[in-house]
Scaffold this active site. Structure first.
Site, PDB file in Angstrom:
ATOM      1  N   LYS A  71     -43.996  -7.768 -28.145  1.00 28.38           N
ATOM      2  CA  LYS A  71     -43.476  -6.490 -27.626  1.00 28.38           C
ATOM      3  C   LYS A  71     -43.628  -5.331 -28.616  1.00 28.38           C
ATOM      4  CE  LYS A  71     -39.995  -7.604 -24.194  1.00 28.38           C
ATOM      5  NZ  LYS A  71     -38.563  -7.504 -23.888  1.00 28.38           N
ATOM      6  N   ASP A 107     -37.206  -2.497 -19.625  1.00 28.24           N
ATOM      7  CA  ASP A 107     -35.968  -3.280 -19.819  1.00 28.24           C
ATOM      8  C   ASP A 107     -34.721  -2.412 -19.645  1.00 28.24           C
ATOM      9  OD1 ASP A 107     -37.207  -5.719 -20.313  1.00 28.24           O
ATOM     10  OD2 ASP A 107     -37.361  -5.360 -22.465  1.00 28.24           O
TER      11      ASP A 107
END
Ligand code: ATR
Length: 282
Positions: A71, A107
């Site tokens: 990520k 997210d």
């Protein structure tokens, strides 16, 4: 699913990857929308990440999700990072715009959508106590602050990391009060008694473990509890919230929420309501 010469391809990069629920979630939504596309897992080890990113362009993938451990490390290989992903410091979704790779992070928005749909929680002006100071905490802080939350108290086992987050984000979000608080202080207990929302962004509870300090016991009766952990059985924190009759939700809604926002980025249309959530529930 009917694969043919015009089927579009998407996927998820991660290591390990076999446990991921994203292919099931995304393919269910793709099928429901009648889109000719397929979403597949890609087991991408760290040393081949640059080549895997180049393949998004060369193979013409619509985009990918990105999970652990890529990520953060994927960022230098992308052409552009959107402002939210920049603030969070991590990318979980890549969109291929005619060969230009744009990094996003869904997210935080998945978390906010889940807070709203499952707990009817709207952040504006509210007080939040957030446990943890890792990547999941960063996504939650950025999302809450962008939604005009009034105050976030960040408490973490390693206190210095909570202090660093306060230092880093205070300049970006002058209208949200950010406070670091060590675990196990009286001050923490008084915050618990007055907050509107408690968020657990750590992995504590995944293996049935608990924090070694009172949390749910002293949480305000008007507060709701969002636990990013989801496990086959209630974690000790979730059980305690359940026993006290507090409203709470686990991280499955956030998993569905981040997938729904990613789907919209790739296809420009919202996935059918609750379809990802129902795949996860199964
Ligand atoms: P993620 O990206 O999922 O947030 P991370 O960046 O590794 O994962 O962060 C993990 C968080 O969980 C950290 O806040 C960590 O606390 P430390 O900074 O003190 O390590 C927290 N954490 C992990 N195990 C914990 C435990 N047993 N008790 C309390 N906090 C814990």
């Amino acid at each position: 699913m009917q694969l043919n010469g015009t089927t579009k391809i998407l996927g998820i990069f991660g290591d390990p990857i076999a446990h991921t629920l994203s292919p099931k979630m995304q393919n269910a939504a793709i099928a429901a929308a009648g889109i000719n596309a397929v979403f597949v897992p890609f087991h991408v080890k760290e040393d081949v990440l640059p080549g895997a990113v180049a393949a998004i362009r060369s193979l013409g993938l619509v985009g990918v999700n990105v999970t652990v451990p890529h990520k953060e490390s994927i960022i230098p290989y992308l052409d552009e990072i959107d402002s939210e992903a920049k603030l969070i410091g991590a990318v979980n979704t890549v969109v291929n715009l005619d060969g230009r790779l744009i990094g996003h992070n869904t997210d935080g928005r998945g978390f906010l959508n889940s807070l709203h749909s499952e707990l009817s929680f709207l952040p504006a002006g509210k007080n939040v106590l957030l446990l943890g100071a890792g990547g999941a905490a960063r996504a939650a802080i950025v999302a809450l602050a962008q939604a005009d939350v009034g105050r976030i108290v960040i408490s973490n086992r390693t206190y210095g990391k909570a202090e660093e987050l306060v230092k880093e984000f205070s300049g970006h979000f002058p209208d949200t009060e950010l406070i670091a608080e060590p675990f196990a202080t009286e001050k923490l207990q008084s915050h618990l008694a007055s907050v509107d929302l408690l968020v657990n962004t750590t992995v504590v509870g995944l293996q049935g473990e608990d924090f070694s300090l009172p949390l749910i016991e002293t949480l305000s009766a008007k507060a709701v509890f969002y636990d990013m952990v989801y496990a086959p059985v209630l974690t000790p924190l979730q059980q305690a919230a359940n026993d006290r009759g507090l409203q709470f939700a686990d991280g499955r809604g956030m998993l569905a929420g981040q997938g729904e926002v990613a789907f919209e980025l790739w296809f420009g249309t919202r996935p059918a309501s609750d379809i990802m959530r129902s795949v996860i529930a199964k």
